[in-house]
Design an enzyme around this catalytic site. Structure first.
Site, PDB file in Angstrom:
ATOM      1  N   ARG A  62       0.229  -0.121   2.274  1.00  0.00           N
ATOM      2  CA  ARG A  62       1.215   0.379   1.326  1.00  0.00           C
ATOM      3  C   ARG A  62       2.608   0.079   1.865  1.00  0.00           C
ATOM      4  NH1 ARG A  62      -2.089   0.398  -1.999  1.00  0.00           N
ATOM      5  NH2 ARG A  62      -2.866   2.095  -3.310  1.00  0.00           N
ATOM      6  N   GLU A 105       8.075  -1.328  -4.767  1.00  0.00           N
ATOM      7  CA  GLU A 105       7.453  -2.303  -5.675  1.00  0.00           C
ATOM      8  C   GLU A 105       7.837  -2.053  -7.119  1.00  0.00           C
ATOM      9  OE1 GLU A 105       3.441  -2.719  -3.111  1.00  0.00           O
ATOM     10  OE2 GLU A 105       3.126  -2.805  -5.267  1.00  0.00           O
ATOM     11  N   HIS A 139       1.160  -7.926  -4.314  1.00  0.00           N
ATOM     12  CA  HIS A 139       0.107  -6.894  -4.276  1.00  0.00           C
ATOM     13  C   HIS A 139      -1.217  -7.403  -4.864  1.00  0.00           C
ATOM     14  CE1 HIS A 139      -0.494  -2.248  -4.002  1.00  0.00           C
ATOM     15  NE2 HIS A 139      -1.609  -2.894  -3.728  1.00  0.00           N
TER      16      HIS A 139
HETATM   17  C1  GLV Z   1      -4.793  -1.131  -3.984  1.00  0.00           C
HETATM   18  O1  GLV Z   1      -3.708  -1.248  -3.504  1.00  0.00           O
HETATM   19  C2  GLV Z   1      -5.637   0.000  -3.807  1.00  0.00           C
HETATM   20  O2  GLV Z   1      -5.239   0.993  -3.171  1.00  0.00           O
HETATM   21  O3  GLV Z   1      -6.757  -0.059  -4.331  1.00  0.00           O
END
Ligand code: GLV
Ligand code: GLV
Length: 322
Positions: A239, A268, A286
């Site tokens: 993250r 983001e 991402h």
């Molecule tokens: C993606 O970032 C997730 O947490 O599944």
């Protein structure tokens, strides 16, 4: 029949599974995020809501939904977008989608590591920009991974999958985690548990695989970058806010680390201006779990969680305590 709200487009198999047993009263059938206002309107009267990581599930959301709400199924493993205590206080079950995305996300992290250490993104940009080039003994040399040390921060399922890949590439693995690895897995991986300072000082690549929590926010700050080798790289597929992006830019600028591969960002979809022009970073939008197979499995698992809770059964992968 209960009322199910799906706040974003998800793979059809999951929509069909929910429709077979319940009233899907709202389905935002588009890949663009629903606006906050529209979502607060849509969730009114829902017994179950399927959410994505781009949506904040907090008191305002729960108030808008109403007291009949039983389950919020997040189609993601990370659930920092969900206020878990707020759900627990109201007796609402929250669920996520672990395991099904483990290998895909580890592939992404490993891909970032290869790209940044071998300068593949940079090389691709050279060709696309029509810059003249030719093979040269010293042209665009990167760092080899063999016999280097990978430091894994957060040795959960994805961290372990990353370690397996690293081992196959001849890397040594060290890790930090609150928990000691299962002895069998530790032996298989030859992975050694260390303290954070040791991990930072010894790793040639530091790869983040921990959840975003208050305690991990800005875990990688100016101080952490100073403790890394000048030749080391950072990889983040976890993250964004685990990394202090401004501090990362400053560390790259000052040559305190060699580069970074990032799939996630602090704010983001905005990316720090200081990263955009740099050749020593690889930036992905991402894509961690972004395969057809994995996204389908994630949505199917979210649907299964919803169906279980609405049927009075235990969810498969809860994040709230009953
Ligand atoms: C993606 O970032 C997730 O947490 O599944
Ligand atoms: C590189 O292209 C080599 O042939 O060594």
């Amino acid at each position: 029949m209960s009322k199910v709200v799906i706040t974003n487009k998800i793979p059809q198999s999951a929509v069909d599974a929910l429709k077979a047993e319940h009233d899907v009263v709202f389905y935002h059938d588009a890949d663009e995020c629903i606006t906050r206002e529209a979502m607060l309107e849509a969730v009114k009267g829902a017994d179950a809501v399927v959410t994505l990581l781009t949506e904040r599930v907090d008191d305002e959301f729960l108030d808008a939904a109403g007291d009949q709400l039983k389950v919020v199924a997040n189609v993601a493993v990370g659930y920092n977008n969900i206020d878990v205590p707020a759900l627990e206080k109201r007796g609402v079950t929250g669920t996520n989608t672990p395991k099904v995305l483990t290998e895909t996300t580890a592939d992404t992290a490993f891909g970032l590591m290869l790209m940044v250490t071998r300068r593949f993104g940079e090389g691709e940009r050279v060709i696309r920009s029509r810059t003249p080039w030719q093979w040269g003994m010293f042209y665009m040399l990167g760092m080899g991974l063999q016999d280097k040390t990978l430091g894994i921060v957060g040795m959960g399922q994805i961290g372990i999958a990353m370690a397996r890949r690293a081992k196959a590439f001849g890397m040594d693995v060290i890790y930090v985690d609150a928990y000691e690895l299962d002895a069998e897995i530790a032996e298989e991986l030859g992975a050694r548990k260390v303290e954070m300072d040791e991990l930072l000082a010894e790793s040639d690549v530091v790869s983040l695989h921990c959840p975003l929590l208050d305690s991990t926010k800005h875990l990688m700050d100016a101080d952490a970058f100073r403790k890394m080798k000048k030749t080391a790289y950072l990889v983040n597929s976890a993250r964004g806010p685990i990394v202090d992006e401004a501090a990362l830019v400053a560390a790259l600028e000052a040559g305190e680390i060699a580069g970074a591969g990032l799939d996630v960002f602090e704010d983001e979809p905005t990316v720090h201006e200081g990263l955009l022009g740099r050749d020593d970073v690889v930036l992905l939008p991402h894509l961690g779990s972004a395969t057809i197979e994995t996204r389908t499995a994630m949505a199917d698992l979210a649907a299964e969680n919803v169906l279980n809770v609405l049927a009075g059964k235990a969810p498969v992968t809860p994040v709230t305590k009953a």
